[in-house]
Write an enzyme that holds these catalytic residues in place. Sequence first.
Site, mmCIF file in Angstrom:
data_model
loop_
_atom_site.group_PDB
_atom_site.id
_atom_site.type_symbol
_atom_site.label_atom_id
_atom_site.label_comp_id
_atom_site.label_asym_id
_atom_site.label_seq_id
_atom_site.Cartn_x
_atom_site.Cartn_y
_atom_site.Cartn_z
ATOM 1 N N GLU A 99 0.829 -1.214 0.000
ATOM 2 C CA GLU A 99 0.000 0.000 0.000
ATOM 3 C C GLU A 99 0.863 1.263 0.000
ATOM 4 O O GLU A 99 0.892 2.017 0.958
ATOM 5 C CB GLU A 99 -0.920 -0.002 1.224
ATOM 6 C CG GLU A 99 -0.215 -0.202 2.540
ATOM 7 C CD GLU A 99 -1.151 -0.201 3.725
ATOM 8 O OE1 GLU A 99 -0.813 0.448 4.734
ATOM 9 O OE2 GLU A 99 -2.199 -0.862 3.646
ATOM 10 N N CYS A 111 4.698 32.467 13.672
ATOM 11 C CA CYS A 111 5.397 32.935 14.874
ATOM 12 C C CYS A 111 5.880 31.742 15.707
ATOM 13 O O CYS A 111 5.392 31.485 16.815
ATOM 14 C CB CYS A 111 4.461 33.823 15.700
ATOM 15 S SG CYS A 111 5.298 34.675 17.059
ATOM 16 N N GLY A 125 2.034 5.057 -0.615
ATOM 17 C CA GLY A 125 1.388 6.362 -0.703
ATOM 18 C C GLY A 125 2.375 7.409 -1.177
ATOM 19 O O GLY A 125 2.233 7.995 -2.253
#
Length: 415
Positions: free
Chosen positions: A272, A343, A274
């Site tokens: 599988e 920030c 990705g």
Amino acid sequence: MTTEGPPIRRLADWDAATLRDLADGHGTPLYVLDQRRVRENVANLRAAFHEESISYAVKANTVRATLETIAETGIGAECASAGELQRAVDAGFDRLRYTAVNPPAGDLDHVVDLAADPPRDLDLVITVGAADAFEALAERGYDGPLAIRVNPGVGAGHHAKVTTGDAPKFGVPYDRVSELASEIVSRGFDLVGLHAHAGSGIHEASDLAAHRELVSRMGELARELDHDLDFLNVGGGLGIPYRPTDEPLDLDSVAAATREAVGELDARLGIEPGRYVVADAGVLLTTVNTVKPTPETTVVGVDAGMTTLLRPAMYDAYHEIRTLAPDADERESVTATVAGPICETADVLGRGRELPGPERGDVLTIGNAGAYGYEMASNYNSRPRPAVVSLDGGESRLAVERETLSELTRLEIEQ
């Protein structure tokens, strides 16, 4: 699926003029996803793993245009949430694996309802990673096929935060799988498979060795079970070379080693991937806002940050950075820190990078951003998420609109 592209697409392979035009037309920050490269990556995987069942790990990138491209290749979809499963169904996938971790009740409700009343004929298997998850499905009246996620005690990956195979959070402990399998079968459920996943970004030799050990253990477990299985899924996690000097995986060798490690097996072997499918199919474009010389480095402030691309701040991940300025070759090089507008001290996309003297208004491109880029974008500091453009051959189209400031508060209720 006749086109097999090179094993990796480097940042220098992207056409600078095309990317500049896209930045001019759509603004920045901007993700660009090349669907042709997605197809090439699937073709490369199929050429190596031709005997195995391949499913795309949807969490790597869920942009609709890319999901539709992958669905059209005919491979399956592996989904970690109800939302991913629904996206995959909507995009046209017909073979689906729901492999959630500690699934919330609402997710299970949605998945069970979908299984009971699918929009079309779907090959849907639910994978459970705990006995409680099985009981929760039984309580909801689910009577479809099941698989067990196993914790084989072996993990690998590019960072400790994505090493899953030996983390207690993931899967049923190896020595308890047989007991749960017997319980599932004795209660009349259809146990069709086993699943395990070592981790994400498997690329180094040590990672590959750990993955082979995982596959070997899973093969032994499948043979020991007193039950015939349809499939044994040994996960994805195949990495790519993020640094320009790194070599790509030899997929043929990885596939051969995987088959050898699993041993004789009646069940069909599954993977599988990705990241491998989408990472080098995407780049992130960002504009220089400020250039600030300091005693330590030249700080190049850009309009993309950790809310746009989280991986450098989250995993200390390296992404190659290139300037798209037409006169880049004529500029004197400087050592730069490329920092975003958030920030946080961690909001840095790259340190110690040699760049042609940056100027305000330059567009920079960040490579290998197709996996876990837009997917992990957030609204921290109340920053709108970026837009996404889909390329396909010579055509480009807007795939995801840029979020606006007014949309940041659309779900909030005024008091």
